[in-house]
Motif scaffolding. Structure first.
Motif, PDB file in Angstrom:
ATOM      1  N   ASN A  39      41.507  33.163  30.524  1.00 11.87           N
ATOM      2  CA  ASN A  39      41.302  34.208  29.519  1.00 11.87           C
ATOM      3  C   ASN A  39      40.860  35.547  30.093  1.00 11.87           C
ATOM      4  N   ASN A  40      40.638  35.618  31.388  1.00  9.82           N
ATOM      5  CA  ASN A  40      40.260  36.876  32.027  1.00  9.82           C
ATOM      6  C   ASN A  40      41.541  37.647  32.351  1.00  9.82           C
ATOM      7  N   LEU A  41      41.852  38.645  31.522  1.00 12.15           N
ATOM      8  CA  LEU A  41      43.118  39.370  31.663  1.00 12.15           C
ATOM      9  C   LEU A  41      43.219  40.119  32.989  1.00 12.15           C
ATOM     10  N   ASP A  42      42.104  40.686  33.445  1.00  8.56           N
ATOM     11  CA  ASP A  42      42.125  41.391  34.737  1.00  8.56           C
ATOM     12  C   ASP A  42      42.428  40.417  35.874  1.00  8.56           C
ATOM     13  N   LEU A  43      41.802  39.256  35.814  1.00 15.92           N
ATOM     14  CA  LEU A  43      42.039  38.247  36.846  1.00 15.92           C
ATOM     15  C   LEU A  43      43.479  37.739  36.782  1.00 15.92           C
ATOM     16  N   ARG A  48      48.870  37.457  39.152  1.00 20.51           N
ATOM     17  CA  ARG A  48      50.306  37.772  39.101  1.00 20.51           C
ATOM     18  C   ARG A  48      50.706  38.691  40.255  1.00 20.51           C
ATOM     19  N   ASP A  49      49.885  39.718  40.498  1.00 23.69           N
ATOM     20  CA  ASP A  49      50.167  40.641  41.608  1.00 23.69           C
ATOM     21  C   ASP A  49      50.150  39.906  42.944  1.00 23.69           C
ATOM     22  N   PHE A  50      49.195  38.985  43.095  1.00 20.07           N
ATOM     23  CA  PHE A  50      49.122  38.203  44.324  1.00 20.07           C
ATOM     24  C   PHE A  50      50.367  37.334  44.489  1.00 20.07           C
ATOM     25  N   ASN A  51      50.833  36.724  43.413  1.00 18.81           N
ATOM     26  CA  ASN A  51      52.039  35.894  43.489  1.00 18.81           C
ATOM     27  C   ASN A  51      53.258  36.724  43.874  1.00 18.81           C
ATOM     28  N   GLN A  75      48.946  41.811  56.164  1.00 18.15           N
ATOM     29  CA  GLN A  75      47.586  42.291  55.931  1.00 18.15           C
ATOM     30  C   GLN A  75      47.311  42.437  54.434  1.00 18.15           C
ATOM     31  N   GLN A  76      48.239  43.000  53.690  1.00 16.95           N
ATOM     32  CA  GLN A  76      48.051  43.169  52.244  1.00 16.95           C
ATOM     33  C   GLN A  76      47.913  41.807  51.547  1.00 16.95           C
ATOM     34  N   THR A  77      48.686  40.831  51.984  1.00 16.48           N
ATOM     35  CA  THR A  77      48.616  39.498  51.391  1.00 16.48           C
ATOM     36  C   THR A  77      47.244  38.870  51.642  1.00 16.48           C
ATOM     37  N   ARG A  78      46.754  38.966  52.870  1.00 12.86           N
ATOM     38  CA  ARG A  78      45.429  38.417  53.183  1.00 12.86           C
ATOM     39  C   ARG A  78      44.325  39.105  52.385  1.00 12.86           C
ATOM     40  N   GLU A  79      44.421  40.433  52.270  1.00 15.00           N
ATOM     41  CA  GLU A  79      43.410  41.179  51.509  1.00 15.00           C
ATOM     42  C   GLU A  79      43.441  40.799  50.030  1.00 15.00           C
ATOM     43  N   MET A  80      44.644  40.649  49.494  1.00 18.71           N
ATOM     44  CA  MET A  80      44.759  40.302  48.080  1.00 18.71           C
ATOM     45  C   MET A  80      44.262  38.879  47.836  1.00 18.71           C
ATOM     46  N   LYS A  81      44.559  37.985  48.753  1.00 16.48           N
ATOM     47  CA  LYS A  81      44.068  36.607  48.613  1.00 16.48           C
ATOM     48  C   LYS A  81      42.546  36.585  48.655  1.00 16.48           C
ATOM     49  N   ARG A  82      41.976  37.349  49.552  1.00 11.23           N
ATOM     50  CA  ARG A  82      40.523  37.427  49.643  1.00 11.23           C
ATOM     51  C   ARG A  82      39.936  37.965  48.337  1.00 11.23           C
ATOM     52  N   THR A  83      40.571  38.976  47.758  1.00  5.68           N
ATOM     53  CA  THR A  83      40.103  39.541  46.494  1.00  5.68           C
ATOM     54  C   THR A  83      40.133  38.493  45.386  1.00  5.68           C
ATOM     55  N   VAL A  84      41.211  37.726  45.317  1.00  4.83           N
ATOM     56  CA  VAL A  84      41.311  36.666  44.304  1.00  4.83           C
ATOM     57  C   VAL A  84      40.264  35.589  44.577  1.00  4.83           C
ATOM     58  N   ASP A  85      40.167  35.138  45.812  1.00  2.00           N
ATOM     59  CA  ASP A  85      39.236  34.054  46.163  1.00  2.00           C
ATOM     60  C   ASP A  85      37.778  34.424  45.944  1.00  2.00           C
TER      61      ASP A  85
END
Length: 146
Positions: A39-43, A48-51, A75-85
Motif C-alpha cells: 500500500n506504500n505508493l512511493d515504494l 517498479r523503477d528498480f524492475n 552502478q545505477q542498479t546497485r544504488e537502486m537496489k540499495r535504496t529499495v533494500d
C-alpha cells in the motif's frame, strides 16, 4: 491410496496446525508488513523503477563489460537496489518474512523428527542444506544416510 481413519486424523491435525500458524503473531506481523509494502505508493513506484532498471541491467549483462553503458547501468542498479533494500517497510517485511520462514522450518523439523531423525528437512539455507547428505556422499553410510 485408500483413506483410512489414521490418514484422515493426520490431515485434520495438519489443518489445526495450519490454522494455529495463521493465527500466530509471527504470521500477523508478516501480513501487516506485506500490506504496508503493497500500500506504500512511493515504494511501489520505486520497486517498479528498480524492475525496469533490472531489465536494462540484464540487457547490458548479455554483452558484459563490452557494452557501452555497462559501468553506468551496473552502478545505477546497485544504488537502486540499495535504496529499495534500505526502505523501512522493506526492512520490516524481510524481517517478518525471515521470522515466518524460521517458524515454518522449526515446525517442519519437529514433524520430521517425530517420524524419524533421519528425515532431511530443507532449511532454506543452501550452506546448511549442502552439508546434509543427499545420498551421494561415498562414505558407505558413515554419515548416517545409508
Amino acid at each position: 491410496m485408500l483413506a483410512t481413519q489414521t490418514s484422515v486424523d493426520i490431515l485434520d491435525q495438519a489443518d489445526i496446525l495450519a490454522n494455529l500458524i495463521l493465527q500466530s503473531e509471527v504470521f500477523d506481523d508478516y501480513k501487516t508488513s506485506k500490506c504496508k509494502v503493497k500500500n506504500n505508493l512511493d515504494l511501489q513506484k520505486l520497486i517498479r523503477d528498480f524492475n525496469k532498471m533490472k531489465e536494462k541491467y540484464e540487457e547490458v549483462q548479455r554483452f558484459g563489460k563490452y557494452h557501452p553503458n555497462y559501468t553506468e547501468v551496473s552502478q545505477q542498479t546497485r544504488e537502486m537496489k540499495r535504496t529499495v533494500d534500505l526502505h523501512e517497510d522493506v526492512i520490516a517485511f524481510k524481517k517478518a518474512e525471515k521470522s515466518l520462514e524460521a517458524l515454518l522450518n522449526e515446525v517442519s523439523r519437529v514433524i520430521a523428527d517425530a517420524v524419524s531423525p533421519l528425515i532431511k528437512v530443507p532449511t532454506g539455507n543452501p550452506f546448511f542444506d549442502s552439508m546434509s547428505c543427499s545420498g551421494g556422499c561415498a562414505t558407505g553410510g558413515g554419515c548416517g544416510c545409508g
